[in-house]
Enzyme design. Structure first.
Site, PDB file in Angstrom:
ATOM      1  N   HIS A 247       1.443   4.072  -3.220  1.00 53.70           N
ATOM      2  CA  HIS A 247       1.068   5.362  -2.941  1.00 53.70           C
ATOM      3  C   HIS A 247       2.215   6.338  -2.994  1.00 53.70           C
ATOM      4  O   HIS A 247       2.265   7.719  -3.285  1.00 53.70           O
ATOM      5  CB  HIS A 247       0.301   5.756  -1.668  1.00 53.70           C
ATOM      6  CG  HIS A 247      -1.023   5.651  -1.542  1.00 53.70           C
ATOM      7  ND1 HIS A 247      -1.558   4.084  -1.886  1.00 53.70           N
ATOM      8  CD2 HIS A 247      -2.065   6.230  -1.712  1.00 53.70           C
ATOM      9  CE1 HIS A 247      -3.058   4.315  -1.881  1.00 53.70           C
ATOM     10  NE2 HIS A 247      -3.444   5.560  -1.912  1.00 53.70           N
TER      11      HIS A 247
ATOM     12  N   TYR B  59       0.832  -1.143  -0.008  1.00 53.71           N
ATOM     13  CA  TYR B  59      -0.090  -0.295   0.121  1.00 53.71           C
ATOM     14  C   TYR B  59       1.015   1.168  -0.142  1.00 53.71           C
ATOM     15  O   TYR B  59       0.587   2.085  -0.690  1.00 53.71           O
ATOM     16  CB  TYR B  59      -1.031   0.042   1.064  1.00 53.71           C
ATOM     17  CG  TYR B  59      -2.054   1.053   1.295  1.00 53.71           C
ATOM     18  CD1 TYR B  59      -3.269   1.094   0.669  1.00 53.71           C
ATOM     19  CD2 TYR B  59      -1.634   2.516   1.908  1.00 53.71           C
ATOM     20  CE1 TYR B  59      -4.121   2.046   0.613  1.00 53.71           C
ATOM     21  CE2 TYR B  59      -2.509   3.405   1.924  1.00 53.71           C
ATOM     22  CZ  TYR B  59      -3.810   3.291   1.235  1.00 53.71           C
ATOM     23  OH  TYR B  59      -4.674   4.147   1.144  1.00 53.71           O
TER      24      TYR B  59
ATOM     25  N   TYR C 271      -4.029  16.167   1.704  1.00 55.08           N
ATOM     26  CA  TYR C 271      -4.704  15.003   1.925  1.00 55.08           C
ATOM     27  C   TYR C 271      -3.325  14.074   2.312  1.00 55.08           C
ATOM     28  O   TYR C 271      -2.405  13.876   2.071  1.00 55.08           O
ATOM     29  CB  TYR C 271      -4.978  14.339   0.269  1.00 55.08           C
ATOM     30  CG  TYR C 271      -5.903  13.237   0.233  1.00 55.08           C
ATOM     31  CD1 TYR C 271      -6.227  12.433   1.581  1.00 55.08           C
ATOM     32  CD2 TYR C 271      -6.278  12.915  -1.023  1.00 55.08           C
ATOM     33  CE1 TYR C 271      -7.113  11.301   1.116  1.00 55.08           C
ATOM     34  CE2 TYR C 271      -6.913  11.585  -1.338  1.00 55.08           C
ATOM     35  CZ  TYR C 271      -7.368  10.840  -0.054  1.00 55.08           C
ATOM     36  OH  TYR C 271      -8.126   9.679  -0.330  1.00 55.08           O
TER      37      TYR C 271
ATOM     38  N   TRP D  91      -7.439   3.743 -10.766  1.00 48.11           N
ATOM     39  CA  TRP D  91      -6.775   3.687  -9.624  1.00 48.11           C
ATOM     40  C   TRP D  91      -7.423   2.536  -8.626  1.00 48.11           C
ATOM     41  O   TRP D  91      -6.897   1.656  -8.055  1.00 48.11           O
ATOM     42  CB  TRP D  91      -6.537   5.150  -8.992  1.00 48.11           C
ATOM     43  CG  TRP D  91      -5.989   4.692  -7.716  1.00 48.11           C
ATOM     44  CD1 TRP D  91      -6.501   4.847  -6.262  1.00 48.11           C
ATOM     45  CD2 TRP D  91      -4.264   4.943  -7.566  1.00 48.11           C
ATOM     46  NE1 TRP D  91      -5.549   4.990  -5.182  1.00 48.11           N
ATOM     47  CE2 TRP D  91      -4.291   4.857  -6.029  1.00 48.11           C
ATOM     48  CE3 TRP D  91      -3.401   4.920  -8.203  1.00 48.11           C
ATOM     49  CZ2 TRP D  91      -2.935   5.133  -5.306  1.00 48.11           C
ATOM     50  CZ3 TRP D  91      -1.999   4.931  -7.738  1.00 48.11           C
ATOM     51  CH2 TRP D  91      -2.063   4.923  -6.266  1.00 48.11           C
ATOM     52  N   TRP D  92      -8.911   2.506  -8.792  1.00 49.94           N
ATOM     53  CA  TRP D  92      -9.407   1.609  -7.688  1.00 49.94           C
ATOM     54  C   TRP D  92      -9.251   0.280  -8.180  1.00 49.94           C
ATOM     55  O   TRP D  92      -9.122  -0.802  -7.557  1.00 49.94           O
ATOM     56  CB  TRP D  92     -10.978   1.812  -7.866  1.00 49.94           C
ATOM     57  CG  TRP D  92     -11.744   3.055  -7.074  1.00 49.94           C
ATOM     58  CD1 TRP D  92     -11.316   3.826  -6.372  1.00 49.94           C
ATOM     59  CD2 TRP D  92     -12.681   3.661  -7.497  1.00 49.94           C
ATOM     60  NE1 TRP D  92     -11.748   4.830  -5.916  1.00 49.94           N
ATOM     61  CE2 TRP D  92     -13.070   4.597  -6.599  1.00 49.94           C
ATOM     62  CE3 TRP D  92     -14.047   3.263  -8.066  1.00 49.94           C
ATOM     63  CZ2 TRP D  92     -14.045   5.408  -6.680  1.00 49.94           C
ATOM     64  CZ3 TRP D  92     -15.214   3.964  -8.432  1.00 49.94           C
ATOM     65  CH2 TRP D  92     -15.418   5.130  -7.400  1.00 49.94           C
TER      66      TRP D  92
END
Length: 104
Positions: free
Chosen positions: A22, A18, A41, A76-77
């Site tokens: 990112h 993860y 963010y 992206w999902w």
């Protein structure tokens, strides 16, 4: 300006993956979020529960959670679906978190 927080769910054993994905966030995704008014963010990981806590600010009323129709977001999902709890459309399962305190 609007602040928003929500939680998502990381599958066990995928913490490093993860972070890796990112760390190399797609420039077109970052630009789309920025152009859409999303800034400041951050995502935090609770290692005891594998819950991800996301916080963001937006310049308008729309947040990243409202951008699901964008093909970049959908791609992206799909890219992240194997390491997160997702809905049938591969969007991450998210639960909004109400703000109970803020200090500038």
């Amino acid at each position: 300006m609007k602040r928003e927080a929500f939680k998502m769910f990381l599958k066990p054993g995928f913490e490093k993956e993860y972070e890796k994905r990112h760390a190399a966030i797609w420039p077109e995704l970052k630009k789309m979020l920025s152009d859409g008014g999303v800034y400041d963010y951050s995502i935090y990981w609770d290692k005891d529960t594998n819950i991800l806590f996301a916080c963001q600010k937006t310049k308008g009323e729309e947040s990243s959670q409202d951008m699901g129709a964008n093909p970049i977001v959908q791609k992206w999902w799909d890219y992240m679906a194997d390491i997160m709890e997702v809905n049938p459309d591969n969007s991450p399962v998210t639960i909004p978190l109400p703000e109970v305190f803020h200090m500038d």
